[in-house]
Design an enzyme around this catalytic site. Structure first.
Site, short mmCIF file in Angstrom:
data_model
loop_
_atom_site.label_atom_id
_atom_site.label_comp_id
_atom_site.label_asym_id
_atom_site.label_seq_id
_atom_site.Cartn_x
_atom_site.Cartn_y
_atom_site.Cartn_z
N ASN A 9 0.88 -1.18 0.00
CA ASN A 9 0.00 0.00 0.00
C ASN A 9 0.92 1.23 0.00
OD1 ASN A 9 -1.75 2.09 0.43
ND2 ASN A 9 -2.39 1.45 2.49
N LYS A 11 0.16 4.22 -0.33
CA LYS A 11 -0.48 5.45 0.20
C LYS A 11 -0.21 6.60 -0.78
CE LYS A 11 -0.14 3.42 4.74
NZ LYS A 11 -0.02 3.58 6.19
N HIS A 96 -9.52 1.54 5.03
CA HIS A 96 -8.24 1.77 5.72
C HIS A 96 -8.45 2.79 6.84
CE1 HIS A 96 -4.12 2.88 6.52
NE2 HIS A 96 -3.76 1.78 5.90
N GLU A 98 -6.78 5.21 7.72
CA GLU A 98 -6.55 6.61 7.31
C GLU A 98 -7.78 7.18 6.59
OE1 GLU A 98 -2.84 5.77 5.33
OE2 GLU A 98 -1.97 5.30 7.30
N GLU A 168 -5.21 -4.33 10.87
CA GLU A 168 -4.22 -3.27 11.01
C GLU A 168 -4.51 -2.49 12.28
OE1 GLU A 168 -2.41 -2.27 6.89
OE2 GLU A 168 -4.07 -0.93 7.26
N GLY A 174 2.58 2.93 10.75
CA GLY A 174 3.51 4.05 10.54
C GLY A 174 4.28 4.46 11.77
N SER A 213 3.61 -1.51 10.53
CA SER A 213 5.06 -1.58 10.75
C SER A 213 5.64 -2.96 10.46
CB SER A 213 5.40 -1.10 12.17
OG SER A 213 4.98 0.25 12.34
P1 13P Z 1 3.05 0.88 7.69
O1 13P Z 1 3.59 -0.40 7.13
O2 13P Z 1 3.75 2.10 7.16
O3 13P Z 1 2.96 0.83 9.18
O4 13P Z 1 1.53 1.03 7.15
C1 13P Z 1 0.69 -0.05 7.26
C2 13P Z 1 -0.54 0.25 6.50
O5 13P Z 1 -1.28 1.15 6.84
C3 13P Z 1 -0.81 -0.57 5.30
O6 13P Z 1 -2.09 -0.35 4.82
#
Ligand code: 13P
Length: 255
Positions: A9, A11, A96, A98, A168, A174, A213
């Site tokens: 992903n 982003k 997600h 976010e 997640e 992150g 992570s």
């Molecule tokens: P990170 O791997 O940067 O923690 O993000 C995970 C994520 O949100 C994947 O959709």
């Protein structure tokens, strides 16, 4: 046999040139390796066709990070599942954290998006997970159950094989601090049991990915867990060499 899906992903990262450079490097690696794991790359909408053009002759699949639930119409700035299918997408990330946090998506909206994606034969990667506050209040299982019950409401068990779930935990995204293997094991086992309660045998076939992570150092241990079928990877998926190392951990599990 265990199935594994390793999904990137990206982003809101990578220009066209950066996306193409990643895709070309991945292409030369996958051409030299006979992989058992499935690989999925989810670039920002605008770069999907460029990445697709480079990887379309391989087994690597392309997905999007979001979609709207309507087919077409006056929805400025939105993209429909049909449009994603028309540029080669096979998957779409839905719900997600976010999107929930920054764009106000709730469980009902997410349910409409999942149904709409499925109707277009696009496989949803449905994200669930608790915040730190919810975990500290011992509400993790309640949150996961609510998100899954509403998110998958009115979905037929015979199409469950087309749905992927990504656990997640919001606090692990992150932050550089992944959930522990015990926490991941517990959450994935809970999700699996809930899916079987809701959808019978079809719930056994659903792939459950971990995200938060995940990187090449912790991937092997996490991928070894019984109900972990791969990962949804943010930051560590931006570097092609790191991403390939994560795929290699998955291959070790399957070999
Ligand atoms: P990170 O791997 O940067 O923690 O993000 C995970 C994520 O949100 C994947 O959709």
């Amino acid at each position: 046999m265990k199935q594994m899906l390793i999904a990137a992903n990206w982003k809101m990262n990578k220009t066209r040139v950066e996306s193409e450079s990643f895709a070309n490097e991945l292409l030369s690696w996958v051409e030299k390796n006979n992989l058992r794991s499935k690989i999925l790359i989810c670039p920002p909408f605008i770069n999907i066709p460029f990445v697709y053009n480079i990887l379309c002759k391989t087994a690597v699949q392309i997905g999007a990070q979001n979609c709207f639930f309507e087919k077409e119409g006056a929805y400025t700035g939105e993209i429909s599942p049909q449009m994603l299918v028309s540029v080669g997408c096979k998957y779409v990330i839905i719900g997600h954290s976010e999107r929930r946090t920054h764009f106000g998506e709730n469980d009902e909206v997410i349910n409409r998006k999942i149904k709409s994606a499925l109707a277009s034969e696009l496989k949803p990667i449905f994200c669930v997970g608790e915040t730190l506050n919810e975990r500290e209040m011992q509400l993790t299982n309640n949150v996961l159950e609510r998100q899954i019950r509403i998110g998958l409401c009115a979905i037929d068990s015979n199409i469950m094989e087309n749905i992927v779930i990504a656990y997640e935990p919001v606090w692990a995204i992150g932050t550089g601090i992944s959930a522990t293997t015990e926490q991941i094991d517990e959450a994935h086992n809970f999700i699996r049991k809930l899916l079987v309660d809701l959808f019978g045998n079809s719930g056994k076939a659903v792939l459950i990915l971990y995200g938060g992570s995940l990187n090449s150092n912790n991937a092997y241990e996490i991928f070894s867990l019984e109900n972990v079928n791969g990962g949804l990877i943010g930051k560590a998926s931006l570097d092609v060499k790191e991403f390939i190392q994560i795929v290699e951990k998955s291959e070790q599990i399957l070999s």
